[in-house]
Design a protein around this motif. Structure first.
Motif, PDB file in Angstrom:
ATOM      1  N   ILE A  30       0.860  -1.181   0.000  1.00  0.00           N
ATOM      2  CA  ILE A  30       0.000   0.000   0.000  1.00  0.00           C
ATOM      3  C   ILE A  30       0.893   1.226   0.000  1.00  0.00           C
ATOM      4  CG2 ILE A  30      -1.786   1.288   1.238  1.00  0.00           C
ATOM      5  CD1 ILE A  30      -1.179  -2.209   2.280  1.00  0.00           C
ATOM      6  N   ILE A  31       0.592   2.205  -0.843  1.00  0.00           N
ATOM      7  CA  ILE A  31       1.285   3.485  -0.814  1.00  0.00           C
ATOM      8  C   ILE A  31       0.313   4.468  -0.195  1.00  0.00           C
ATOM      9  CG2 ILE A  31       2.390   5.288  -2.160  1.00  0.00           C
ATOM     10  CD1 ILE A  31       2.879   3.089  -4.318  1.00  0.00           C
ATOM     11  N   ASN A  32       0.685   5.055   0.951  1.00  0.00           N
ATOM     12  CA  ASN A  32      -0.250   5.945   1.640  1.00  0.00           C
ATOM     13  C   ASN A  32      -0.228   7.338   1.036  1.00  0.00           C
ATOM     14  OD1 ASN A  32       1.962   7.258   2.707  1.00  0.00           O
ATOM     15  ND2 ASN A  32       1.544   6.733   4.824  1.00  0.00           N
ATOM     16  N   GLY A  33      -0.984   8.252   1.609  1.00  0.00           N
ATOM     17  CA  GLY A  33      -1.142   9.596   1.074  1.00  0.00           C
ATOM     18  C   GLY A  33       0.136  10.402   0.986  1.00  0.00           C
ATOM     19  N   THR A  34       1.147  10.066   1.796  1.00  0.00           N
ATOM     20  CA  THR A  34       2.416  10.794   1.757  1.00  0.00           C
ATOM     21  C   THR A  34       3.449  10.111   0.875  1.00  0.00           C
ATOM     22  OG1 THR A  34       3.266   9.664   3.720  1.00  0.00           O
ATOM     23  CG2 THR A  34       2.051  11.713   4.077  1.00  0.00           C
ATOM     24  N   GLY A  35       3.090   8.985   0.258  1.00  0.00           N
ATOM     25  CA  GLY A  35       4.014   8.278  -0.623  1.00  0.00           C
ATOM     26  C   GLY A  35       4.828   7.204   0.071  1.00  0.00           C
ATOM     27  N   THR A  36       4.581   6.966   1.349  1.00  0.00           N
ATOM     28  CA  THR A  36       5.308   5.938   2.090  1.00  0.00           C
ATOM     29  C   THR A  36       4.725   4.571   1.765  1.00  0.00           C
ATOM     30  OG1 THR A  36       5.620   7.509   3.878  1.00  0.00           O
ATOM     31  CG2 THR A  36       6.068   5.212   4.380  1.00  0.00           C
ATOM     32  N   LYS A  37       5.599   3.607   1.480  1.00  0.00           N
ATOM     33  CA  LYS A  37       5.155   2.269   1.117  1.00  0.00           C
ATOM     34  C   LYS A  37       5.016   1.400   2.364  1.00  0.00           C
ATOM     35  CE  LYS A  37       5.997  -1.119  -2.476  1.00  0.00           C
ATOM     36  NZ  LYS A  37       6.916  -1.534  -3.530  1.00  0.00           N
ATOM     37  N   HIS A  38       3.899   0.672   2.461  1.00  0.00           N
ATOM     38  CA  HIS A  38       3.619  -0.235   3.567  1.00  0.00           C
ATOM     39  C   HIS A  38       3.334  -1.625   3.011  1.00  0.00           C
ATOM     40  CE1 HIS A  38       2.804   3.671   5.393  1.00  0.00           C
ATOM     41  NE2 HIS A  38       2.930   3.093   6.569  1.00  0.00           N
ATOM     42  N   ILE A  39       3.433  -2.633   3.883  1.00  0.00           N
ATOM     43  CA  ILE A  39       3.097  -4.003   3.512  1.00  0.00           C
ATOM     44  C   ILE A  39       2.049  -4.525   4.485  1.00  0.00           C
ATOM     45  CG2 ILE A  39       4.952  -5.054   4.874  1.00  0.00           C
ATOM     46  CD1 ILE A  39       5.258  -7.099   2.538  1.00  0.00           C
ATOM     47  N   CYS A  40       1.117  -5.304   3.968  1.00  0.00           N
ATOM     48  CA  CYS A  40       0.083  -5.892   4.811  1.00  0.00           C
ATOM     49  C   CYS A  40       0.685  -7.080   5.561  1.00  0.00           C
ATOM     50  CB  CYS A  40      -1.092  -6.355   3.954  1.00  0.00           C
ATOM     51  SG  CYS A  40      -2.397  -7.152   4.904  1.00  0.00           S
ATOM     52  N   THR A  41       0.595  -7.039   6.894  1.00  0.00           N
ATOM     53  CA  THR A  41       1.143  -8.118   7.715  1.00  0.00           C
ATOM     54  C   THR A  41       0.081  -9.110   8.145  1.00  0.00           C
ATOM     55  OG1 THR A  41       0.937  -6.751   9.693  1.00  0.00           O
ATOM     56  CG2 THR A  41       3.060  -6.721   8.561  1.00  0.00           C
ATOM     57  N   GLY A  42      -1.179  -8.788   7.930  1.00  0.00           N
ATOM     58  CA  GLY A  42      -2.244  -9.727   8.275  1.00  0.00           C
ATOM     59  C   GLY A  42      -3.627  -9.128   8.131  1.00  0.00           C
ATOM     60  N   THR A  43      -4.618 -10.014   8.009  1.00  0.00           N
ATOM     61  CA  THR A  43      -6.018  -9.607   7.947  1.00  0.00           C
ATOM     62  C   THR A  43      -6.838 -10.547   8.820  1.00  0.00           C
ATOM     63  OG1 THR A  43      -6.530 -11.008   6.043  1.00  0.00           O
ATOM     64  CG2 THR A  43      -5.832  -8.751   5.569  1.00  0.00           C
ATOM     65  N   SER A  44      -7.979 -10.085   9.244  1.00  0.00           N
ATOM     66  CA  SER A  44      -8.931 -10.906   9.982  1.00  0.00           C
ATOM     67  C   SER A  44     -10.224 -10.881   9.190  1.00  0.00           C
ATOM     68  CB  SER A  44      -9.132 -10.316  11.380  1.00  0.00           C
ATOM     69  OG  SER A  44     -10.166 -10.980  12.042  1.00  0.00           O
ATOM     70  N   ARG A  45     -10.802 -12.041   8.945  1.00  0.00           N
ATOM     71  CA  ARG A  45     -12.001 -12.147   8.118  1.00  0.00           C
ATOM     72  C   ARG A  45     -13.070 -12.974   8.826  1.00  0.00           C
ATOM     73  NH1 ARG A  45     -10.676 -11.086   2.716  1.00  0.00           N
ATOM     74  NH2 ARG A  45      -8.478 -10.891   2.381  1.00  0.00           N
ATOM     75  N   ASN A  46     -14.296 -12.810   8.371  1.00  0.00           N
ATOM     76  CA  ASN A  46     -15.359 -13.722   8.774  1.00  0.00           C
ATOM     77  C   ASN A  46     -16.224 -14.025   7.558  1.00  0.00           C
ATOM     78  OD1 ASN A  46     -17.401 -11.783   8.469  1.00  0.00           O
ATOM     79  ND2 ASN A  46     -17.315 -11.158  10.597  1.00  0.00           N
ATOM     80  N   ASP A  47     -17.058 -15.035   7.662  1.00  0.00           N
ATOM     81  CA  ASP A  47     -17.864 -15.467   6.517  1.00  0.00           C
ATOM     82  C   ASP A  47     -18.956 -14.475   6.149  1.00  0.00           C
ATOM     83  OD1 ASP A  47     -16.373 -17.770   6.336  1.00  0.00           O
ATOM     84  OD2 ASP A  47     -17.712 -18.908   7.632  1.00  0.00           O
ATOM     85  N   LYS A  48     -19.472 -13.752   7.126  1.00  0.00           N
ATOM     86  CA  LYS A  48     -20.599 -12.854   6.880  1.00  0.00           C
ATOM     87  C   LYS A  48     -20.172 -11.553   6.200  1.00  0.00           C
ATOM     88  CE  LYS A  48     -24.147 -10.259   9.322  1.00  0.00           C
ATOM     89  NZ  LYS A  48     -24.520  -9.730  10.609  1.00  0.00           N
ATOM     90  N   ASP A  49     -19.161 -10.874   6.742  1.00  0.00           N
ATOM     91  CA  ASP A  49     -18.786  -9.544   6.262  1.00  0.00           C
ATOM     92  C   ASP A  49     -17.495  -9.502   5.460  1.00  0.00           C
ATOM     93  OD1 ASP A  49     -20.993  -8.422   7.594  1.00  0.00           O
ATOM     94  OD2 ASP A  49     -19.862  -8.370   9.469  1.00  0.00           O
ATOM     95  N   GLY A  50     -16.761 -10.590   5.353  1.00  0.00           N
ATOM     96  CA  GLY A  50     -15.473 -10.572   4.670  1.00  0.00           C
ATOM     97  C   GLY A  50     -14.394 -10.031   5.579  1.00  0.00           C
ATOM     98  N   VAL A  51     -13.577  -9.117   5.075  1.00  0.00           N
ATOM     99  CA  VAL A  51     -12.471  -8.555   5.857  1.00  0.00           C
ATOM    100  C   VAL A  51     -13.015  -7.674   6.979  1.00  0.00           C
ATOM    101  CG1 VAL A  51     -10.415  -7.099   5.774  1.00  0.00           C
ATOM    102  CG2 VAL A  51     -10.934  -8.576   3.861  1.00  0.00           C
ATOM    103  N   GLU A  52     -12.494  -7.881   8.194  1.00  0.00           N
ATOM    104  CA  GLU A  52     -12.898  -7.075   9.336  1.00  0.00           C
ATOM    105  C   GLU A  52     -11.768  -6.216   9.877  1.00  0.00           C
ATOM    106  OE1 GLU A  52     -14.404 -10.001  12.075  1.00  0.00           O
ATOM    107  OE2 GLU A  52     -16.401  -9.189  11.756  1.00  0.00           O
ATOM    108  N   GLN A  53     -10.535  -6.716   9.796  1.00  0.00           N
ATOM    109  CA  GLN A  53      -9.390  -5.969  10.286  1.00  0.00           C
ATOM    110  C   GLN A  53      -8.208  -6.153   9.341  1.00  0.00           C
ATOM    111  OE1 GLN A  53      -9.174  -7.626  14.362  1.00  0.00           O
ATOM    112  NE2 GLN A  53      -9.282  -5.485  15.009  1.00  0.00           N
ATOM    113  N   VAL A  54      -7.374  -5.098   9.240  1.00  0.00           N
ATOM    114  CA  VAL A  54      -6.179  -5.127   8.400  1.00  0.00           C
ATOM    115  C   VAL A  54      -5.039  -4.503   9.195  1.00  0.00           C
ATOM    116  CG1 VAL A  54      -5.126  -4.177   6.304  1.00  0.00           C
ATOM    117  CG2 VAL A  54      -7.500  -4.918   6.254  1.00  0.00           C
TER     118      VAL A  54
END
Length: 86
Positions: A30-54
């Motif tokens: 992910i490149i944020n609004g200031t141009g800094t690059k980030h990497i996703c270290t994990g997500t939390s999901r459920n069957d009803k709503d999909g992704v809940e936390q990032v």
């Protein structure tokens, strides 16, 4: 692995917060609004709503997670994404 550009949100190559949070997978960048690059270290999901936390963390120049940076969390609350205050 995908790269989401939050810096150019609303433009042809850009992604708003809700777009990349809903579709992100561990290892995506992910490149944020200031141009800094980030990497996703994990997500939390459920069957009803999909992704809940990032969780993302700033990257080093080689694209790997920078271990000395604080992790940023996002949580979906009533259908909207916001930064988690933990």
């Amino acid at each position: 692995m995908k790269t989401y550009n939050n810096q150019k949100a609303g433009q042809k190559d850009g992604h708003y917060l809700n777009e990349w949070c809903d579709a992100i997978e561990k290892g995506d960048h992910i490149i944020n609004g200031t141009g800094t690059k980030h990497i996703c270290t994990g997500t939390s999901r459920n069957d009803k709503d999909g992704v809940e936390q990032v969780w993302i963390v700033e990257t080093k120049k080689d694209g790997t997670a920078h271990l000395n940076r604080k992790e940023i969390g996002y949580i979906k609350w009533d259908g909207f994404w916001e930064i988690s205050k933990y």
